[in-house]
Design a protein around this motif. Structure first.
Motif, PDB file in Angstrom:
ATOM      1  N   ILE A  94      15.323  -4.192   9.513  1.00  0.00           N
ATOM      2  CA  ILE A  94      16.321  -3.446   8.269  1.00  0.00           C
ATOM      3  C   ILE A  94      17.169  -2.656   8.551  1.00  0.00           C
ATOM      4  O   ILE A  94      17.094  -1.542  10.434  1.00  0.00           O
ATOM      5  N   ASN A 116      17.306 -10.003   9.115  1.00  0.00           N
ATOM      6  CA  ASN A 116      18.113  -8.833   8.677  1.00  0.00           C
ATOM      7  C   ASN A 116      17.423  -9.315   7.329  1.00  0.00           C
ATOM      8  O   ASN A 116      17.768 -10.669   6.826  1.00  0.00           O
ATOM      9  N   TYR A 131      17.159  -7.352   4.036  1.00  0.00           N
ATOM     10  CA  TYR A 131      18.085  -6.101   3.022  1.00  0.00           C
ATOM     11  C   TYR A 131      18.871  -6.382   2.822  1.00  0.00           C
ATOM     12  O   TYR A 131      19.907  -6.441   1.896  1.00  0.00           O
ATOM     13  N   ASP A 132      20.060  -6.228   3.850  1.00  0.00           N
ATOM     14  CA  ASP A 132      21.237  -5.727   4.185  1.00  0.00           C
ATOM     15  C   ASP A 132      22.136  -6.785   3.722  1.00  0.00           C
ATOM     16  O   ASP A 132      21.791  -7.688   3.648  1.00  0.00           O
ATOM     17  N   GLN A 179      16.067 -11.947   3.499  1.00  0.00           N
ATOM     18  CA  GLN A 179      14.162 -11.034   1.872  1.00  0.00           C
ATOM     19  C   GLN A 179      13.316 -12.647   1.460  1.00  0.00           C
ATOM     20  O   GLN A 179      12.218 -11.578   1.689  1.00  0.00           O
TER      21      GLN A 179
END
Length: 398
Positions: free
Chosen positions: A294, A325, A327-328, A351
């Motif tokens: 993250i 990745n 969450y972003d 996620q």
């Protein structure tokens, strides 16, 4: 004439050294004075304002909270009784036994009985805070490894003292006092004190590696010594039960383990031309390293060069490194894609896959064999251990 010039030079050097020593003594004495002033305080209130500008890692954040702290009541974890009311609607309260949070938006409550020191160290409002300075200014004053200097400044017509501090390979920490680093760099602090009260007004943190690419500015607004205290009943979570309900903890799946097979997945991947998607089936017959990361994660940032080195070392014929990745948003991930120009593949929207694999800390690395089964999982990035697993299995025959 030559002897005269030499004497002048020696005298000049002596005066310079004396001036530098006086400057250090002034800084040390002022730190001691401020430490003494802070340690006299029984209770304090202030508005905590913190601004982080991390241009290097594309991370920016502003936080604000109304703080009340009772220094008379503390425990062995170096935790003081406090009430923090954040601008985002979150209230955090610790009464010496219970630590609980109240979320004003969804009217939920979370309670921890007898929390560990780690709980408090992770709180935003404890970073470079009044409790940290109260604990550490006296230590900083006598620590010869900390370079110190003092100067004066004026802010909005008010006189302040500025103490510059240089800490080698360490930084201030709420619980431990100092947190140390293996990387060779300096943490630079500019501590701004009210010239009359000797109490902190602001602390500015930078470092020798990132220089003007990073700063954290913490300001203590409207600092009041021994203010009116919150109501007695406000310190107990039972007081709020008629308004807030206990937040249900999400059940996290257990972490995937060795010899288990990954579920099917399909995720978008960044590339220089267009967005495409990849699935687990695109990597049949390859050793795959999946690095879950993250944006707001220091170890994740530090691992980027090592990830690139792994892909370059083993090539793409029988090996593939994927960063996922969790969450972003795409824009944030694109920042790192453009900056790193990775030799590996950079995926996002990971996620749901992270949840399915029981991954909730970052970075986490999962190594998959040529049959799609887990060889090993690492909570954290251990380059040598990861490299060993790859090398051992890459050319192994079925």
């Amino acid at each position: 004439m030559k002897k005269y010039l030499i004497l002048i030079l020696i005298k000049s050097i002596c005066l310079t050294v004396a001036f530098a020593n006086n400057e250090i003594n002034d800084a040390s004495n002022l730190l001691k004075l401020s430490a003494s002033r802070l340690n006299e305080i029984k209770t304090v209130s202030y508005i905590y304002k913190r601004e982080i500008n991390n241009y290097k890692n594309n991370y920016f954040d502003k936080t604000s909270a109304n703080c009340f702290i009772n220094f008379e009541k503390s425990n062995e974890a170096n935790a003081f009784n406090f009430q923090f009311s954040n601008a985002d609607g979150l209230t955090q309260i610790y009464n010496g036994t219970e630590y609980f949070t109240l979320d004003k938006k969804d009217k939920t409550m979370e309670v921890i009985t007898n929390p560990s020191a780690k709980t408090f160290n992770s709180l935003s409002n404890c970073y470079n805070s009044i409790p940290v300075l109260r604990n550490m200014l006296g230590t900083l004053a006598i620590d010869d490894s900390v370079n110190k200097s003092k100067k004066d400044t004026v802010i909005e017509g008010k006189q302040y003292d500025v103490i510059n501090l240089t800490l080698q390979n360490k930084a201030l920490d709420y619980v431990k006092g100092y947190r140390t680093y293996s990387v060779n760099f300096n943490t630079l602090y500019k501590l701004i004190l009210d010239s009359k009260t000797h109490l902190p007004y602001q602390i500015i943190e930078t470092n020798s590696l990132d220089k003007d690419k990073y700063s954290t500015v913490t300001t203590f607004v409207n600092l009041q010594v021994n203010p009116s205290e919150p109501a007695d009943l406000s310190w107990f979570y039972s007081t709020y039960l008629n308004v807030y309900h206990q937040k249900k903890k999400e059940k996290s799946l257990p972490q995937i383990i060795t010899k288990q097979t990954l579920p099917n997945w399909n995720l978008p991947v960044l590339n220089s031309d267009k967005d495409t998607t990849l699935s687990k089936f695109d990597f049949n017959e390859k050793i795959v390293v999946m690095d879950f990361w993250i944006k707001n994660c220091g170890p994740c940032m530090e691992s980027f060069p090592k990830l690139k080195a792994l892909q370059n070392k083993y090539g793409k014929e029988k090996f593939q490194l994927l960063t996922l990745n969790s969450y972003d948003d795409k824009k944030d991930v694109e920042f790192f894609f453009k900056r790193e120009k990775p030799a590996y593949l950079m995926l996002y929207k990971g996620q749901e896959l992270a949840k399915k694999l029981g991954i909730n800390s970052y970075p986490t690395v999962v190594i998959i064999d040529k049959d799609g089964q887990v060889l090993q999982l690492f909570n954290g990035f251990d380059f040598d251990a990861i490299d060993k697993v790859i090398a051992t299995n890459l050319y192994r025959k079925k």
